[in-house]
Design an enzyme around this catalytic site. Structure first.
Site, PDB file in Angstrom:
ATOM      1  N   GLU A 161      67.540  61.510  30.551  1.00  0.00           N
ATOM      2  CA  GLU A 161      68.034  60.766  29.397  1.00  0.00           C
ATOM      3  C   GLU A 161      69.400  61.276  28.940  1.00  0.00           C
ATOM      4  OE1 GLU A 161      64.546  59.307  26.576  1.00  0.00           O
ATOM      5  OE2 GLU A 161      64.423  61.473  26.937  1.00  0.00           O
TER       6      GLU A 161
ATOM      7  N   LYS B 168      64.906  52.447  19.888  1.00  0.00           N
ATOM      8  CA  LYS B 168      65.404  52.825  21.217  1.00  0.00           C
ATOM      9  C   LYS B 168      64.739  51.903  22.238  1.00  0.00           C
ATOM     10  CE  LYS B 168      65.809  56.984  24.075  1.00  0.00           C
ATOM     11  NZ  LYS B 168      65.396  58.411  24.141  1.00  0.00           N
TER      12      LYS B 168
END
Length: 124
Positions: free
Chosen positions: A21, A98
């Site tokens: 990420e 998100k």
């Protein structure tokens, strides 16, 4: 109390706890509700008497791009503190999403609500 809202503010930044990420920017979506007293701005019709929506959006964007924390919770709290320090708001409701973070879910996120008084205690 009057409310200003900003919906679907899109910011690309690095955020997440996993190494993968931290490699690429990911989209975040922000929904904000700002509790204000809009009477002076309504009477004067001058932006200097109002909370400037563009300036709020720019502050959120700048902070999200610069901070790059691991947790959504951390980013949400830092944004809340910044908005209370820079703008004459009394309350804040912030929803931070998100998209695509969890397989099978449209998005994940956090929602926080803060009042100006929350940051007046013990020097926080």
């Amino acid at each position: 109390m009057d409310r200003i809202h900003i919906r679907g503010l899109h910011v690309e930044t690095i955020i997440g706890v996993h190494a993968w990420e931290r490699q690429l920017k990911r989209p975040l979506l922000f929904d904000l509700d700002l509790g204000v007293d809009a009477r002076e701005a309504a009477a004067s019709d001058r932006v200097r008497d109002a909370v400037d929506y563009a300036a709020v959006a720019e502050a959120v964007t700048r902070l999200a791009e610069a901070e790059q924390p691991a947790l959504l919770e951390t980013l949400a709290e830092r944004i809340a503190r910044r908005l209370f320090s820079e703008f004459p708001i009394q309350t804040l409701r912030l929803v931070l999403s998100k998209p695509g973070a969890v397989a099978g879910a449209k998005s994940v996120g956090i929602e926080i609500e803060r009042r100006r008084e929350d940051y007046a205690v013990c020097g926080r």
